[in-house]
Design a protein around this motif. Sequence first.
Motif, PDB file in Angstrom:
ATOM      1  N   THR A  94      50.978  47.204  39.520  1.00  0.00           N
ATOM      2  CA  THR A  94      49.672  47.853  39.475  1.00  0.00           C
ATOM      3  C   THR A  94      49.787  49.181  38.737  1.00  0.00           C
ATOM      4  O   THR A  94      50.862  49.786  38.689  1.00  0.00           O
ATOM      5  CB  THR A  94      49.131  48.092  40.895  1.00  0.00           C
ATOM      6  N   LEU A  95      48.669  49.638  38.173  1.00  0.00           N
ATOM      7  CA  LEU A  95      48.611  50.960  37.547  1.00  0.00           C
ATOM      8  C   LEU A  95      47.867  51.954  38.420  1.00  0.00           C
ATOM      9  O   LEU A  95      47.571  53.069  37.990  1.00  0.00           O
ATOM     10  CB  LEU A  95      47.938  50.856  36.174  1.00  0.00           C
ATOM     11  N   VAL A 132      51.035  38.698  40.256  1.00  0.00           N
ATOM     12  CA  VAL A 132      49.599  38.665  40.553  1.00  0.00           C
ATOM     13  C   VAL A 132      49.394  38.140  41.975  1.00  0.00           C
ATOM     14  O   VAL A 132      49.733  37.001  42.285  1.00  0.00           O
ATOM     15  CB  VAL A 132      48.845  37.777  39.547  1.00  0.00           C
ATOM     16  N   MET A 133      48.842  38.994  42.832  1.00  0.00           N
ATOM     17  CA  MET A 133      48.682  38.675  44.248  1.00  0.00           C
ATOM     18  C   MET A 133      47.215  38.775  44.654  1.00  0.00           C
ATOM     19  O   MET A 133      46.601  39.835  44.524  1.00  0.00           O
ATOM     20  CB  MET A 133      49.541  39.631  45.093  1.00  0.00           C
ATOM     21  N   ALA A 134      46.671  37.675  45.130  1.00  0.00           N
ATOM     22  CA  ALA A 134      45.264  37.635  45.531  1.00  0.00           C
ATOM     23  C   ALA A 134      44.994  38.672  46.604  1.00  0.00           C
ATOM     24  O   ALA A 134      45.750  38.822  47.561  1.00  0.00           O
ATOM     25  CB  ALA A 134      44.907  36.249  46.058  1.00  0.00           C
ATOM     26  N   GLY A 135      43.907  39.439  46.409  1.00  0.00           N
ATOM     27  CA  GLY A 135      43.517  40.445  47.387  1.00  0.00           C
ATOM     28  C   GLY A 135      44.291  41.733  47.302  1.00  0.00           C
ATOM     29  O   GLY A 135      44.053  42.663  48.083  1.00  0.00           O
ATOM     30  N   GLN A 136      45.216  41.837  46.343  1.00  0.00           N
ATOM     31  CA  GLN A 136      46.020  43.057  46.237  1.00  0.00           C
ATOM     32  C   GLN A 136      45.934  43.733  44.871  1.00  0.00           C
ATOM     33  O   GLN A 136      45.758  44.942  44.796  1.00  0.00           O
ATOM     34  CB  GLN A 136      47.490  42.742  46.563  1.00  0.00           C
ATOM     35  N   ASN A 137      46.066  42.956  43.787  1.00  0.00           N
ATOM     36  CA  ASN A 137      46.131  43.637  42.491  1.00  0.00           C
ATOM     37  C   ASN A 137      45.493  42.870  41.339  1.00  0.00           C
ATOM     38  O   ASN A 137      45.788  43.151  40.173  1.00  0.00           O
ATOM     39  CB  ASN A 137      47.590  43.949  42.142  1.00  0.00           C
ATOM     40  N   THR A 138      44.632  41.900  41.630  1.00  0.00           N
ATOM     41  CA  THR A 138      44.017  41.147  40.537  1.00  0.00           C
ATOM     42  C   THR A 138      43.130  42.027  39.663  1.00  0.00           C
ATOM     43  O   THR A 138      42.922  41.729  38.486  1.00  0.00           O
ATOM     44  CB  THR A 138      43.196  39.959  41.085  1.00  0.00           C
ATOM     45  N   GLN A 139      42.639  43.128  40.219  1.00  0.00           N
ATOM     46  CA  GLN A 139      41.821  44.052  39.433  1.00  0.00           C
ATOM     47  C   GLN A 139      42.662  44.823  38.407  1.00  0.00           C
ATOM     48  O   GLN A 139      42.120  45.522  37.547  1.00  0.00           O
ATOM     49  CB  GLN A 139      41.078  45.028  40.344  1.00  0.00           C
ATOM     50  N   ASP A 140      43.968  44.679  38.480  1.00  0.00           N
ATOM     51  CA  ASP A 140      44.853  45.364  37.533  1.00  0.00           C
ATOM     52  C   ASP A 140      45.166  44.525  36.300  1.00  0.00           C
ATOM     53  O   ASP A 140      45.809  45.023  35.372  1.00  0.00           O
ATOM     54  CB  ASP A 140      46.174  45.731  38.222  1.00  0.00           C
ATOM     55  N   ASP A 186      38.549  36.498  29.393  1.00  0.00           N
ATOM     56  CA  ASP A 186      37.230  37.090  29.641  1.00  0.00           C
ATOM     57  C   ASP A 186      37.179  38.517  29.112  1.00  0.00           C
ATOM     58  O   ASP A 186      36.154  38.975  28.607  1.00  0.00           O
ATOM     59  CB  ASP A 186      36.920  37.080  31.141  1.00  0.00           C
ATOM     60  N   GLY A 187      38.301  39.246  29.253  1.00  0.00           N
ATOM     61  CA  GLY A 187      38.339  40.624  28.789  1.00  0.00           C
ATOM     62  C   GLY A 187      38.730  40.769  27.337  1.00  0.00           C
ATOM     63  O   GLY A 187      38.353  41.740  26.670  1.00  0.00           O
TER      64      GLY A 187
END
Length: 301
Positions: A94-95, A132-140, A186-187
């Motif tokens: 994560t950042l 990549v961990m669901a509920g932890q850092n997917t927004q990163d 998507d991004g």
Amino acid sequence: MPEHGLDWLSRAELMSYEEMLRVSSLLVKMGIQKIRITGGEPFVRKDIMQLLTALSKLDGLDELSITTNGVLTAPFIPELKKIGVRSVNLSLDTLDSGRFFSITRRDEFDMVMNTLHQLLKQDIEVKINAVVMAGQNTQDIIPMVELTKELPVSVRFIEEMPFNGDSHVYTGLPWDHLRILEEIRDGFPGIQKLIDPAHSTSYNYHVPGHKGDVGIIAAYSRTFCGTCNRIRITPQGTLKNCLYDDGVLNIRDVMRKGITNEELEKVLTNAFNHRPQDGYEAERSRIEKTGVHESMATIGG
């Protein structure tokens, strides 16, 4: 890092540097061309540079690299450069400093980022490993891809291997390699597929105009099993032909019984010749014997 932490081992349970160097020297003579010293953080062990320097001098070794969480690495980077370490894998999920603390149980985000920039300053190739961990850092995911715009790094998103030191049976993964790629596209709709090197465990991509690249490792889906040529030896001396097996041989114990190098080579060759067909076969065998998944924090990723 598991919330309850880890049980630390006594020094006697770990392979000594002399034992690591002996088996590494033999493996290079047998044809191994690349050695990676992995973490967590390799530099938590005292005098690790002595081992790395000795390994760098092995005749026939083409590449010596390390995987690190970056916490203690920065002061050693000039020495790593000097002995010929050209590539470092940096674990960074994560950042965001808050999420970093939640995932690692450590308030050391700034130290890791300093290590990243010091490595780049020394022109050492950096691959950032992000699980990549669901509920932890997917927004990163998107911010991590954005890192490659200005930095010449390879950001590699790794499917979570749900090893938590328990017997829970996992039947699926919310964020597999296909969903990760969909999120990235998507991004960055213009992202392009690259040609994957031989024996690569990652699917590799490039966003036009970016200095770095992106990789996705299907660690849970295990789509690369047919080409994987990795072996792993744990700090306790356990030889693993696959991350999903529970070990096929304890090299530490064999060496401490006084075996010769010729005998050890035969033992190793026999172990390599009995690799499982893929990670699924290895996992079935492991669960049948123990019923428990070792925590990924103790395996080293």
